[in-house]
Design an enzyme around this catalytic site. Structure first.
Site, PDB file in Angstrom:
ATOM      1  N   LYS A  81     -41.918  49.298 -41.114  1.00 15.22           N
ATOM      2  CA  LYS A  81     -42.475  49.654 -39.799  1.00 15.22           C
ATOM      3  C   LYS A  81     -42.212  51.134 -39.538  1.00 15.22           C
ATOM      4  CE  LYS A  81     -42.538  48.084 -34.967  1.00 15.22           C
ATOM      5  NZ  LYS A  81     -42.021  47.125 -33.977  1.00 15.22           N
TER       6      LYS A  81
ATOM      7  N   SER B 102     -45.458  44.281 -31.730  1.00 14.40           N
ATOM      8  CA  SER B 102     -45.892  45.596 -32.136  1.00 14.40           C
ATOM      9  C   SER B 102     -45.806  45.844 -33.647  1.00 14.40           C
ATOM     10  CB  SER B 102     -45.062  46.657 -31.408  1.00 14.40           C
ATOM     11  OG  SER B 102     -43.703  46.586 -31.792  1.00 14.40           O
TER      12      SER B 102
ATOM     13  N   SER C  14     -41.700  41.465 -31.115  1.00 15.88           N
ATOM     14  CA  SER C  14     -42.557  42.194 -32.050  1.00 15.88           C
ATOM     15  C   SER C  14     -42.497  41.734 -33.493  1.00 15.88           C
ATOM     16  CB  SER C  14     -42.230  43.673 -32.010  1.00 15.88           C
ATOM     17  OG  SER C  14     -42.869  44.234 -30.912  1.00 15.88           O
TER      18      SER C  14
END
Ligand code: GLN
Length: 461
Positions: free
Chosen positions: A62, A137, A162
């Site tokens: 990420k 996310s 997320s």
């Protein structure tokens, strides 16, 4: 396709040539990128090693975790050209076990979002249906795992859901560990008291394997827990008979799609059939979790983002006008709409005169939520619930939603995150060809129970 376990064995025995494998996965990553856009950055080369627990394993990271000499943007324009001089601890640990970084993945700016649509560098598309969201996310991290036809795992991060949300929407497995189990050093913070680095993978085993590598005490993060190094794969396939599961009734409200609720009940039946007790329980403060979470997370986020002013951190523009005008120009240009909204709301909620009413009150409610979980866990090994109230939505539907409607989608994930409790989300069937996620929640540091239960469901479903 080889499983990660088979892949690692073949890498170690020399059956897989790492130079050839590298060329193959780089080409495949480029193709996946064209179709689904999971990445912000794909490197020119990947440095795998033949040795270690993740020998030759491609790891997607990420983009809020720093990677040495590889651009790290946290999904924001304000960090467009940030090149970290170091690796975040979870990244360094993965590399030291032989993994290579295949790319930095798309995310909502600083983690602010539920659908990976607040992205400064392209929106990842769901491999099940490209007109739908991958969730957020950590949408890119889940998308890469779901889209790849080669062994891959992702290092993701959750503040309020997320990992669970994108795992559910893409039919992948996501582990959000106990707060503090994985070091946050080198993570670009969203909300420090909530941020947890975790894993997304194609199977429970893969997610557990990566977790075993990245978990552990880190002197550089004072909130990281001092617990012995654990091999979480030992819990895969472990007998769960006699375990007691609670089904929190508040997680089956009207807001939850009935078809998803039905799948969760099927999972419960399956567990019961194998001698696991499933009983309804109550977590009465569940409906307070959304306001509590958004007050705390925005308050923390607004202070964290103060450093991006174009002086030491963040975009630099031509110097003109007063210093205030300069800061304002940098921040106006660099932050997206949702980041600005959260800075304004977060600043308001901890302002003199409002602090008691909002921020401090939210901290009290957070304590209440933790106590409710603790009391349930004195009787139960884990909780079983839907991961998300809805199926992956279409982008055209998301566009019509107000911010508060989007926040309300986190109703099933924010409470365990506020409590810092570990969760695992795993795929359990489909509805109209779209994946359904179920989540298991456990008391602090009971990742082993979650992995045992999830691997059991995975094996018999
Ligand atoms: N959707 C939640 C938010 O916008 C959670 C996101 C996250 O965990 N980073 O804050």
């Amino acid at each position: 396709m080889d499983t990660i376990k088979e892949h690692i064995e073949k890498v170690k025995s020399g059956e897989i040539n790492l130079a050839e494998f590298e060329a193959e996965v780089l080409e495949k990553a480029a193709r996946i990128q064209e179709k689904y856009a999971p990445f912000i950055t794909i490197p020119d080369k990947i440095s795998f090693s033949k040795n270690g627990a993740l020998a030759g394993v491609p790891v997607a990271v990420k983009d809020n975790l720093c990677t040495k000499d590889m651009r790290t943007t946290a999904g924001s324009k304000i960090l467009e050209s940030y090149m970290p001089p170091f690796d975040a601890t979870p990244v360094a640990l993965s590399r030291s076990e032989g993994a290579g970084i295949i790319g930095k993945t798309a995310m909502d700016e600083f983690g602010f979002g539920t659908f990976s649509t607040n992205c400064a560098y392209g929106v990842p598309k769901n491999p099940f249906d490209q007109s739908r969201s991958c969730g957020g996310s950590s949408g890119g991290a889940a998308c890469a795992v779901a889209a790849a036809d080669f062994p891959i795992v992702s290092i993701a991060e959750s503040t309020g859901g997320s990992i669970t949300c994108p795992a559910a929407f893409t039919g992948t497995v996501g582990i959000t560990p106990t707060y503090g189990l994985v070091s946050r050093w080198g993570l670009i913070d969203y909300a420090n008291s909530l941020d947890k680095v975790g894993t997304i993978a194609k199977s429970v085993y893969d997610a557990a394997l990566l977790l075993s590598t990245i978990a552990g005490r880190d002197e550089k993060d004072s909130t990281s827990l001092n617990i012995p190094k654990t091999d979480y794969t030992q819990f895969v396939g472990k007998d769960c008979k006699g375990m007691r599961i609670g089904i929190p009734k508040e997680y089956f409200s009207e807001a939850v799609d009935a078809r998803i609720a039905k799948q969760v009940r099927k999972a419960a039946d399956l567990l019961e059939g194998e001698g696991i007790v499933c009983e309804e329980v109550s977590l009465p403060s569940t409906d307070l979790a959304i306001p509590t979470y958004y007050i705390i997370s925005m308050s923390e986020a607004s202070t964290n983002l103060a450093k991006f002013s174009g002086l030491r951190y963040g975009l630099q523009v031509e110097l003109e006008g007063s210093i205030q005008e300069y800061f304002s120009k940098v921040r106006t240009m660099g932050f997206g709409e949702e980041a600005k909204r959260r800075i304004i709301l977060g600043t308001f909620m901890r302002m003199a005169g409002y602090r008691n009413k909002y921020y401090l009150k939210a901290l009290k409610v957070r304590r209440k939520i933790i106590n409710e979980f603790k009391s349930v866990f004195s009787n139960y090994d884990a909780l079983l619930a839907p991961s998300m109230p809805i199926l992956p939505p279409k982008f055209s539907e998301i566009e019509k939603l107000e911010p508060a409607q989007i926040y309300s989608m986190d109703v099933l994930t924010v409470a365990p995150n506020l409590a810092g409790m570990p969760t695992i989300s795993m795929p359990f069937g489909t509805v109209d060809g779209l994946p359904v996620g179920v989540q298991l929640i456990a008391d602090h540091l009971n990742e082993g129970k979650l992995i045992a239960l999830a691997s059991f469901i995975e094996a018999v479903k």
